[in-house]
Design an enzyme around this catalytic site. Structure first.
Site, PDB file in Angstrom:
ATOM      1  N   ASP A   1      51.486  29.496  21.129  1.00 31.19           N
ATOM      2  CA  ASP A   1      51.328  30.114  19.813  1.00 31.19           C
ATOM      3  C   ASP A   1      49.968  30.761  19.771  1.00 31.19           C
ATOM      4  O   ASP A   1      49.063  30.342  20.492  1.00 31.19           O
ATOM      5  CB  ASP A   1      51.330  29.035  18.733  1.00 31.19           C
ATOM      6  CG  ASP A   1      52.725  28.567  18.411  1.00 31.19           C
ATOM      7  OD1 ASP A   1      53.659  29.319  18.683  1.00 31.19           O
ATOM      8  OD2 ASP A   1      52.852  27.444  17.899  1.00 31.19           O
TER       9      ASP A   1
ATOM     10  N   ASP B 186      54.532  24.017  16.351  1.00 30.40           N
ATOM     11  CA  ASP B 186      54.022  23.133  15.302  1.00 30.40           C
ATOM     12  C   ASP B 186      55.012  22.898  14.170  1.00 30.40           C
ATOM     13  O   ASP B 186      54.963  21.886  13.501  1.00 30.40           O
ATOM     14  CB  ASP B 186      52.695  23.688  14.735  1.00 30.40           C
ATOM     15  CG  ASP B 186      52.762  25.172  14.455  1.00 30.40           C
ATOM     16  OD1 ASP B 186      53.884  25.696  14.305  1.00 30.40           O
ATOM     17  OD2 ASP B 186      51.705  25.820  14.368  1.00 30.40           O
TER      18      ASP B 186
ATOM     19  N   ASP C  48      60.428  24.741  15.405  1.00 28.62           N
ATOM     20  CA  ASP C  48      60.010  24.805  16.810  1.00 28.62           C
ATOM     21  C   ASP C  48      60.615  23.671  17.627  1.00 28.62           C
ATOM     22  O   ASP C  48      60.622  23.709  18.858  1.00 28.62           O
ATOM     23  CB  ASP C  48      58.477  24.707  16.924  1.00 28.62           C
ATOM     24  CG  ASP C  48      57.788  25.946  16.393  1.00 28.62           C
ATOM     25  OD1 ASP C  48      58.422  27.012  16.401  1.00 28.62           O
ATOM     26  OD2 ASP C  48      56.630  25.848  15.965  1.00 28.62           O
TER      27      ASP C  48
HETATM   28  P1  ATP Z   1      51.694  31.639  15.370  1.00 25.30           P
HETATM   29  O1  ATP Z   1      50.846  32.598  16.109  1.00 25.30           O
HETATM   30  O2  ATP Z   1      51.284  30.257  15.615  1.00 25.30           O
HETATM   31  O3  ATP Z   1      53.136  31.907  15.462  1.00 25.30           O
HETATM   32  P2  ATP Z   1      51.548  32.816  12.763  1.00 25.30           P
HETATM   33  O4  ATP Z   1      50.859  32.282  11.553  1.00 25.30           O
HETATM   34  O5  ATP Z   1      51.204  34.163  13.206  1.00 25.30           O
HETATM   35  O6  ATP Z   1      51.297  31.753  13.844  1.00 25.30           O
HETATM   36  P3  ATP Z   1      53.857  32.168  11.294  1.00 25.30           P
HETATM   37  O7  ATP Z   1      53.193  30.991  10.739  1.00 25.30           O
HETATM   38  O8  ATP Z   1      55.276  32.113  11.723  1.00 25.30           O
HETATM   39  O9  ATP Z   1      53.087  32.731  12.522  1.00 25.30           O
HETATM   40  O10 ATP Z   1      53.696  33.341  10.225  1.00 25.30           O
HETATM   41  C1  ATP Z   1      54.377  34.554  10.359  1.00 25.30           C
HETATM   42  C2  ATP Z   1      53.860  35.542   9.341  1.00 25.30           C
HETATM   43  O11 ATP Z   1      54.097  35.044   8.038  1.00 25.30           O
HETATM   44  C3  ATP Z   1      52.363  35.764   9.408  1.00 25.30           C
HETATM   45  O12 ATP Z   1      52.005  36.776  10.273  1.00 25.30           O
HETATM   46  C4  ATP Z   1      52.026  36.161   7.982  1.00 25.30           C
HETATM   47  O13 ATP Z   1      52.276  37.522   7.767  1.00 25.30           O
HETATM   48  C5  ATP Z   1      53.025  35.354   7.187  1.00 25.30           C
HETATM   49  N1  ATP Z   1      52.414  34.118   6.695  1.00 25.30           N
HETATM   50  C6  ATP Z   1      51.752  33.186   7.400  1.00 25.30           C
HETATM   51  N2  ATP Z   1      51.335  32.186   6.628  1.00 25.30           N
HETATM   52  C7  ATP Z   1      51.749  32.466   5.388  1.00 25.30           C
HETATM   53  C8  ATP Z   1      51.648  31.826   4.123  1.00 25.30           C
HETATM   54  N3  ATP Z   1      51.065  30.646   3.996  1.00 25.30           N
HETATM   55  N4  ATP Z   1      52.183  32.439   3.060  1.00 25.30           N
HETATM   56  C9  ATP Z   1      52.809  33.617   3.174  1.00 25.30           C
HETATM   57  N5  ATP Z   1      52.939  34.266   4.329  1.00 25.30           N
HETATM   58  C10 ATP Z   1      52.421  33.736   5.426  1.00 25.30           C
END
Ligand code: ATP
Length: 893
Positions: A332, A631, A635
C-alpha cells in the site's frame, strides 16, 4: 453497579436503562476517576489463558518419536543382555534428550505466544466527553466503545447507535453470514445469535459504524465463558520442518535396514552375535540426526524473535521460511511507503487557488495571506470539518489526531482559518451519514444549517465530479460546473505528488436520512484539498535493497494515478517513463491479459481492495511468491491469498491482522525488507546446521560399517556415539542459530521454494567431511591399537577425533561460501562459548574416572591430543580449500 452483569438480559433493556444500570453516560462516557475505580473491581479486559497441554503430557510426548522409540528398544534389549551400564546410559540419554526437547520446545512456544500478545488491539472509546484510542485491555463496564468497519469487538457491548453496522459472529455462533446490528430493545427470550442489539467480544464488524456500552469484560464476556476462542499453543511446524521430519523417517528406515544388514553380514562372517548387535545399535543411534528437529524449531524461534525486534511480528511460523523466497512485495502507499502524516498544502475552491502554510498537526499557519475566509473557500473548509470523524487533541504540548490522518489534516486546516470543529459540530449536528469505505471512495454526512438540510461529501475526485451538476464560485454563488478547470487543478496538485481530496454538497436535501441513492447525483462541487504525505525516509533505501535482492516492489493504492506515480518515482519504484494501471483499466482486462500486464507494471492506482485479490492471483500464476500488505476489512481475502499477508499494526483493522501471516508494528515498508532479510538469514542458518550435523551421523555410520566389513572391533561404542551426538548438537551445532546474518543475503536472488534444501555442492561437502571423519577416527584408532594402547584409549581417541573435527568444521559452516577467516573469527561469541563447554566436557569424558567407567573411555596422553588436533586442522583446511575452489569456480563461471 447494582447487578452482577452476567445475569442481566441487556438486550431486553432499553439503551437508557442499560446506561442507568451501568451508571454510565452515553453522551460523555466515564470519567477517569470512575474508570480507575471500576478497573480495580473488574480487572483487565483480558480472557485468562486456558491451561496449555500439561507439562507431564508435553514431556511424555517427547518419547513418542520414532528415533526415541528405537533408542528405548535398544536400551531394553541391552538390558536384557545384562549390560546394565549401557542400558542405563541409553535410558539416561533419552531422558536428557527429552528434557532438552521439552525445555526448548516450551521456550519456543512461549516466545511465539508472547508475540501474538505483542499485537495489541486498540479501541476507540468515549471518555470524559472526548474520543480516545486505548488498548482493548483497559476497557471497563460502562465504557462507551465506538465501532467502525474492521474492528474486532473488544468486550460485550449493548449497542445504542448503529449505522449500516454488520458483524460476522462465526467465532461465537458458527454462522458465517454477516448479521445486521441495531440498537432497539429485544424480547427477553431472544437467542444469543439473534440479539442484534448486542455486539459480542471476539466477533468482527465488517461494515458501518456504531456505538455501544460495555456490559461485560474479560472472562465475564460470552466468549470468555465458553472460552472457545482462546489461542491454543502455537503450531511449531512449518513446511520445512515437516519435510525434515519425513526425511528423518526415511533415514530411520534406511538406517534400520542397514543395521540389520550389518548384523547379518557380521553373523555370516562368524562374529559374535552380541558384538554385532551392539554394532547394529551403534549404527542406528549414530546415523540418526537426533538434534535436527529441536535445532530447526529453535532456529525458527530465534528468527521470529529477531524479526519482532525489527518490528515484524510473525503470526504464522511458516511465514519465516516463505519470507526468504518472496519475489514480489505489493505494498500500500499511504502509511506504509508514506508517513501518513497529512498536511494540506493548497485548496482549490471556486476557481481560486489558496496556499496553506504550516507543517504537521499543530494548527499554526495561514491560508493565503491571511485574508478573510468566505464563499466557496469557507464552504470547502466547513464541509471538510463536518464530513469528518477525526478529532484533534493536544497532549503535552503536542498535537495529535485520533482517527484518519486525511481527515485530521482537514481539521488542522480549518483551525488555521479560525474554524473550530467542536463549535461547528454542536452548531450543525450530524443527522445521518454514509461512512467512508475504500471501495466507495467517499463519505457523506447530513446536517441542518440555517433551516436547510445539506449533505456534505468528501472523497475521490473521480467519484464526486461525475455526480456534480454545478459548482460554487469563489463568492459562494452556484454556477455551471467548470469540469475542465477542476480536472486541471486536480492534475496539477497530483503532479506535485499531492493527495487530492474533493468536496461537494447536496443542497436542500429532503430526506432526513442519507443513502447511496441520495448520493447518486445532483451535487454542487465545492472544492479540492491538496495534501502532502511525505515518503517514509527509510522506504527509499528499503526499496533499493529489495531490488538488489531480486525482489520486485509494486505500489497498490486507492489514490490518484498521477499522485501515486509521482511518489513511486521518488521512492524508486517507478522510472521516468513508466505509467500506472488504474483499477478501471484493471477491471477491463481478463486474467490472461492481467498476467502479462502485472509483469511490467509497478504502480496500480485507484485500485479497489477487491482487485488486490486478482492482482495476487495474477502474480502467483506467473510463479511469483507474493507478499501483500493491507489494512482494511476488504483486504482480508488478498492477505489470505498472498504467500505472505502483511497487516499494519497501527492503522490496520483487526480483521486484516487476523487474516495476516505477519503484522508490522510500525506500519513501515522498511520493516518488510528487514523481515525478508531475517527470513533469508534463518534459512541460511538452518542449512548451515544441516550441513554441519549430517557428516557426524554419516561419519559414524561409515565407521561402524567399515569396522564390521573389516572385521575390526568397533572404534566407537553406541554409548560414545550417543555422547557425541547429544553434546555436539547442543553445544556446537545450536550455536549456528545465533549466527549473524551475512551481508550477502540481500545480494542474491530469492530462493525458489521448490529447491532442495541442500544443493549438490553441499551434499559433496557433507560426503567429504564424512569421509575425513572416517579416515581420521578409524585411522587413529587402528594406529593406537598398533602402538599397543588399550581398546578404551583407542576408542577415546576416536571419539575425540569426531568432536574436534566437528568443532573445527563448525567454523567452516558459519558461512556456506565465505572463508572462516573472512567472516570474522569472533563475530559470533556463542560459537566460542560452545567450543569452550565442549572442551570441558571432553576433558571430563577423557579424565574423570566415573565417566571412564560409564562410557568405557580412558585417559590419553599429549601425543594423542596432538594427533587428534592434526586431524582437526587437516579437515578444517581441506574444507576451507574446497569452499575456496567452489567460490572461484562460481565467480569464474
Ligand atoms: P492506500 O495507498 O493505502 O491504498 P489510500 O488512502 O490512497 O491508501 P484508500 O484509503 O482506499 O486508499 O482511499 C481511496 C481514496 O478515497 C483516496 O485517494 C481519497 O481520495 C479517498 N479517501 C481516503 N480517505 C478518505 C476519507 N476519510 N474520507 C473520504 N474520502 C477518503
Amino acid at each position: 453497579m447494582r447487578d452482577e452483569p452476567a445475569r442481566v438480559a441487556w438486550h431486553f433493556l432499553a439503551a437508557e436503562e442499560v446506561a442507568l444500570r451501568l451508571e454510565a453516560s452515553c453522551a460523555d462516557g466515564l470519567g477517569e476517576a470512575e474508570v480507575i475505580g471500576r478497573r480495580a473491581v473488574h480487572g483487565e479486559n483480558r480472557i485468562s489463558p486456558r491451561a496449555r497441554k500439561g507439562p507431564l503430557r508435553r514431556f511424555a510426548l517427547q518419547f513418542v518419536q520414532p528415533l526415541v522409540v528405537v533408542l528405548l528398544l535398544a536400551a531394553v534389549v541391552t538390558a536384557l543382555l545384562g549390560e546394565w551400564v549401557d542400558a542405563g546410559v541409553i535410558f539416561g540419554v533419552t531422558l536428557i534428550n527429552a528434557i532438552i526437547g521439552f525445555i526448548q520446545e516450551g521456550r519456543a512456544e512461549n516466545a511465539l505466544a508472547a508475540l501474538s500478545l505483542a499485537v495489541t488491539s486498540e479501541v476507540t472509546v468515549l471518555r470524559a466527553g472526548g474520543k480516545q484510542r486505548l488498548p482493548s485491555t483497559e476497557l471497563v463496564p460502562g465504557d462507551i466503545v465506538l465501532l467502525a468497519a474492521g474492528d474486532k469487538v473488544p468486550a460485550d457491548l449493548r449497542l445504542f447507535r448503529s449505522k449500516d453496522l454488520q458483524a460476522i459472529e462465526s467465532a461465537l455462533t458458527g454462522e458465517s453470514a454477516a448479521v445486521s446490528k441495531h440498537g432497539a430493545a429485544l424480547p427477553e427470550d431472544t437467542l444469543l445469535a439473534d440479539r442484534c442489539n448486542m455486539a459480542y467480544a471476539g466477533t468482527v464488524m465488517i461494515s458501518g459504524q456504531g456505538a455501544g456500552l460495555v456490559v461485560a469484560t474479560g472472562d465475564r464476556t460470552e466468549t470468555g465463558r465458553i472460552s472457545r476462542l482462546i489461542a491454543e499453543a502455537p503450531d511449531l511446524t512449518t513446511p520445512l520442518t515437516r519435510k525434515m521430519a519425513s526425511f528423518s523417517n526415511w533415514l530411520l528406515i534406511a538406517i534400520s535396514l542397514l543395521a540389520l544388514l550389518t548384523f547379518a553380514v557380521g553373523l555370516l562372517r562368524g562374529e559374535a552375535a552380541f558384538e554385532m548387535f551392539m554394532a547394529a545399535v551403534a549404527l542406528a543411534v549414530g546415523a540418526i540426526p537426533e538434534g535436527l528437529p529441536a535445532a530447526m524449531t529453535i532456529t525458527l524461534a530465534i528468527g521470529v524473535s529477531r524479526m519482532a525486534r525489527r518490528r515484524a511480528i510473525i503470526r504464522k511460523l511458516p511465514a519465516v521460511e516463505t519470507l526468504g523466497s518472496t519475489t514480489v512485495i505489493c505494498s500500500d502507499k499511504t502509511g506504509t511507503l508514506t508517513e501518513n502524516q497529512m498536511t494540506v498544502r493548497e485548496i482549490h475552491a471556486g476557481g481560486v487557488q489558496t496556499m496553506v502554510s504550516g507543517n504537521g498537526y499543530a494548527p499554526n499557519g495561514k491560508l493565503g495571506d491571511g485574508q478573510e475566509i468566505s464563499g466557496a473557500l469557507r464552504e470547502c473548509l466547513l464541509a471538510g470539518v463536518l464530513c469528518n470523524d477525526a478529532a484533534l487533541r493536544r497532549s503535552n504540548r503536542h498535537w495529535e489526531i485520533v482517527g484518519d490522518p486525511t481527515e485530521g489534516a482537514l481539521l488542522v486546516t480549518a483551525r488555521k482559518a479560525g474554524l473550530d470543529e467542536r463549535t461547528l459540530a454542536t452548531m450543525f449536528p450530524r443527522l445521518d451519514e454514509i461512512p467512508f469505505d475504500s471501495a466507495r471512495q467517499y463519505m457523506a454526512t447530513l446536517h441542518e444549517i440555517e433551516g436547510t438540510r445539506i449533505a456534505y461529501f468528501k472523497g475521490a475526485l473521480e467519484q464526486l465530479l461525475p455526480r456534480s451538476v454545478s459548482m460554487l464560485d469563489a463568492d459562494g454563488t452556484v454556477v455551471a460546473l467548470r469540469r475542465a478547470e477542476i480536472d486541471g487543478a486536480a492534475r496539477n496538485m497530483a503532479a506535485q505528488g499531492l493527495r487530492v481530496l474533493a468536496v461537494a454538497r447536496l443542497f436542500g436535501a429532503e430526506a432526513t436520512t442519507l443513502d447511496a441513492a441520495s448520493a447518486a447525483g445532483g451535487l454542487q462541487f465545492v472544492g479540492l484539498f491538496g495534501m502532502i504525505d511525505p515518503p517514509r525516509a527509510k522506504a527509499i533505501s528499503a526499496v533499493r535493497a529489495c531490488h538488489a535482492a531480486g525482489i520486485a516492489v509494486k505500489m497498490i493504492t486507492g489514490d490518484h494515478a498521477v499522485t501515486a506515480l509521482s511518489i513511486a518515482r521518488h521512492l524508486g519504484i517507478a522510472q521516468a517513463g513508466d505509467s500506472a494501471l488504474t483499477g478501471r483499466e484493471l477491471a477491463a482486462l481478463d486474467d490472461d491479459a492481467l498476467r502479462t500486464v502485472v509483469r511490467s507494471t509497478a504502480v496500480f492506482a485507484r485500485v479497489e481492495p477487491e482487485q488486490k485479490l486478482r492482482l495476487v492471483r495474477a502474480l502467483q500464476a506467473n510463479g511469483e511468491i507474493v507478499a501483500m500488505t493491507g489494512d482494511g476489512v476488504n483486504d482480508a481475502p488478498a492477505l489470505k491469498q498472498a504467500d505472505i499477508g502483511i497487516a499494519m499494526g497501527q492503522a490496520g483493522t483487526e480483521v486484516a491482522k487476523d487474516a495476516a501471516d505477519m503484522v508490522l508494528t510500525d506500519d513501515d515498508f522498511a520493516s518488510i525488507e528487514a523481515a525478508i532479510e531475517e527470513g533469508r538469514g534463518v534459512f541460511d542458518n538452518l542449512v548451515k546446521f544441516i550441513t554441519w550435523t549430517l557428516p557426524t551421523n554419516f561419519g559414524e555410520g561409515l565407521v561402524i560399517v567399515a569396522a564390521v566389513l573389516a572385521g575390526a572391533t568397533l572404534p566407537i561404542t553406541p554409548l560414545q556415539i550417543l555422547w557425541i551426538n547429544m553434546t555436539t548438537a547442543v553445544f556446537l551445532g545450536l550455536m549456528l542459530a545465533f549466527e549473524p546474518i551475512e551481508h550477502s543475503v540481500m545480494h542474491r536472488p530469492p530462493r525458489p521454494p521448490g529447491q532442495p534444501i541442500l544443493d549438490p555442492a553441499l551434499v559433496w561437502r557433507i560426503v567429504l567431511v564424512s569421509v575425513l571423519l572416517l579416515a581420521g577416527s578409524f585411522g587413529l584408532f587402528l594406529l593406537e591399537l598398533e602402538q599397543g594402547n588399550s581398546l578404551a584409549e583407542a576408542r577415546t581417541v576416536a571419539v575425540n577425533v569426531f568432536v574436534v573435527v566437528e568443532a573445527m568444521y563448525l567454523f567452516n559452516c558459519r558461512s556456506l561460501t565465505r572463508s572462516a577467516w573472512r567472516i570474522g573469527v569472533f563475530s559470533n561469541p556463542a560459537i566460542w562459548y560452545g567450543v569452550l563447554v565442549m572442551a570441558l566436557l571432553q576433558g571430563l569424558l577423557t579424565y574423570l574416572p566415573l565417566m571412564n567407567r560409564l562410557f568405557a573411555t580412558a585417559p590419553i596422553g599429549v601425543n594423542e591430543w596432538l594427533e587428534i588436533a592434526a586431524v582437526g586442522i587437516v579437515a578444517f583446511v581441506v574444507v576451507g580449500l574446497e569452499k575456496r575452489w567452489r567460490t572461484r569456480r562460481r565467480v569464474g563461471a
